[in-house]
Design a protein around this motif. Structure first.
Motif, PDB file in Angstrom:
ATOM      1  N   ASP A  27      -2.403 126.930  71.600  1.00 49.20           N
ATOM      2  CA  ASP A  27      -3.152 127.283  70.392  1.00 49.20           C
ATOM      3  C   ASP A  27      -2.259 127.217  69.159  1.00 49.20           C
ATOM      4  OD1 ASP A  27      -5.418 127.663  71.898  1.00 49.20           O
ATOM      5  OD2 ASP A  27      -5.248 129.866  71.942  1.00 49.20           O
TER       6      ASP A  27
ATOM      7  N   VAL B 142      -1.605 123.502  68.333  1.00 49.01           N
ATOM      8  CA  VAL B 142      -2.790 122.888  67.721  1.00 49.01           C
ATOM      9  C   VAL B 142      -2.954 123.385  66.285  1.00 49.01           C
ATOM     10  CG1 VAL B 142      -5.314 122.767  67.804  1.00 49.01           C
ATOM     11  CG2 VAL B 142      -3.957 122.421  69.886  1.00 49.01           C
ATOM     12  N   ALA B 143      -2.754 124.664  66.056  1.00 43.55           N
ATOM     13  CA  ALA B 143      -2.874 125.227  64.707  1.00 43.55           C
ATOM     14  C   ALA B 143      -1.837 124.611  63.773  1.00 43.55           C
ATOM     15  CB  ALA B 143      -2.720 126.738  64.752  1.00 43.55           C
TER      16      ALA B 143
ATOM     17  N   THR C 107      -2.850 121.009  63.034  1.00 39.63           N
ATOM     18  CA  THR C 107      -3.993 121.012  62.125  1.00 39.63           C
ATOM     19  C   THR C 107      -3.559 121.314  60.696  1.00 39.63           C
ATOM     20  OG1 THR C 107      -5.472 121.690  63.915  1.00 39.63           O
ATOM     21  CG2 THR C 107      -6.243 122.068  61.662  1.00 39.63           C
TER      22      THR C 107
ATOM     23  N   LEU D 281      -1.814 118.274  59.286  1.00 42.96           N
ATOM     24  CA  LEU D 281      -2.793 117.233  58.979  1.00 42.96           C
ATOM     25  C   LEU D 281      -3.509 117.553  57.669  1.00 42.96           C
ATOM     26  CD1 LEU D 281      -4.313 114.658  59.686  1.00 42.96           C
ATOM     27  CD2 LEU D 281      -5.876 116.069  61.066  1.00 42.96           C
ATOM     28  N   GLU D 282      -3.863 118.801  57.471  1.00 46.24           N
ATOM     29  CA  GLU D 282      -4.528 119.206  56.223  1.00 46.24           C
ATOM     30  C   GLU D 282      -3.598 119.017  55.024  1.00 46.24           C
ATOM     31  OE1 GLU D 282      -5.804 123.188  57.040  1.00 46.24           O
ATOM     32  OE2 GLU D 282      -7.500 122.511  58.263  1.00 46.24           O
TER      33      GLU D 282
ATOM     34  N   GLU E 182      -3.482 115.276  54.318  1.00 45.03           N
ATOM     35  CA  GLU E 182      -4.718 114.842  53.670  1.00 45.03           C
ATOM     36  C   GLU E 182      -4.757 115.285  52.205  1.00 45.03           C
ATOM     37  OE1 GLU E 182      -7.684 116.429  56.301  1.00 45.03           O
ATOM     38  OE2 GLU E 182      -7.689 114.621  57.538  1.00 45.03           O
TER      39      GLU E 182
END
Length: 99
Positions: free
Chosen positions: A6, A9-10, A13, A16-17, A20
């Protein structure tokens, strides 16, 4: 093990944000410069490409080489500002990925 997954993955993420957001900022980046006498304004995108050029009516009374020099100055200054802003976005992204 699930807690570690977890967290992984956090973290992915979040990165990735951040990526972006940086790409969005670079895509929207613009810089504008007006010559000190106000006769020429140039706008460039994040890559330094000219996207707008405005000439005051006063350029009609200027020598052609002076108009060319003013356009060149405005474009160079705008591109320099864009480069600084682009560098700031990339520095923030690098800092975010380093942590």
């Amino acid at each position: 093990m699930s807690q570690q997954m977890d967290a992984l993955v956090a973290n992915a993420t979040a990165k990735l944000e951040q990526l972006e957001a940086a790409l969005d900022s670079l895509q929207k980046l613009r810089a504008r410069f007006t010559t000190p006498d106000g006769t020429v304004t140039a706008e460039v995108d994040g890559n330094g490409a000219l996207v707008g050029l405005w000439l005051d009516e006063a350029v009609g009374g200027m020598a052609p080489n002076a108009v060319g020099a003013a356009i060149t100055q405005a474009c160079q200054q705008a591109a320099g500002l864009a480069g600084q802003r682009r560098a700031a976005v990339l520095t923030r992204l690098n800092d975010a990925f380093a942590s």
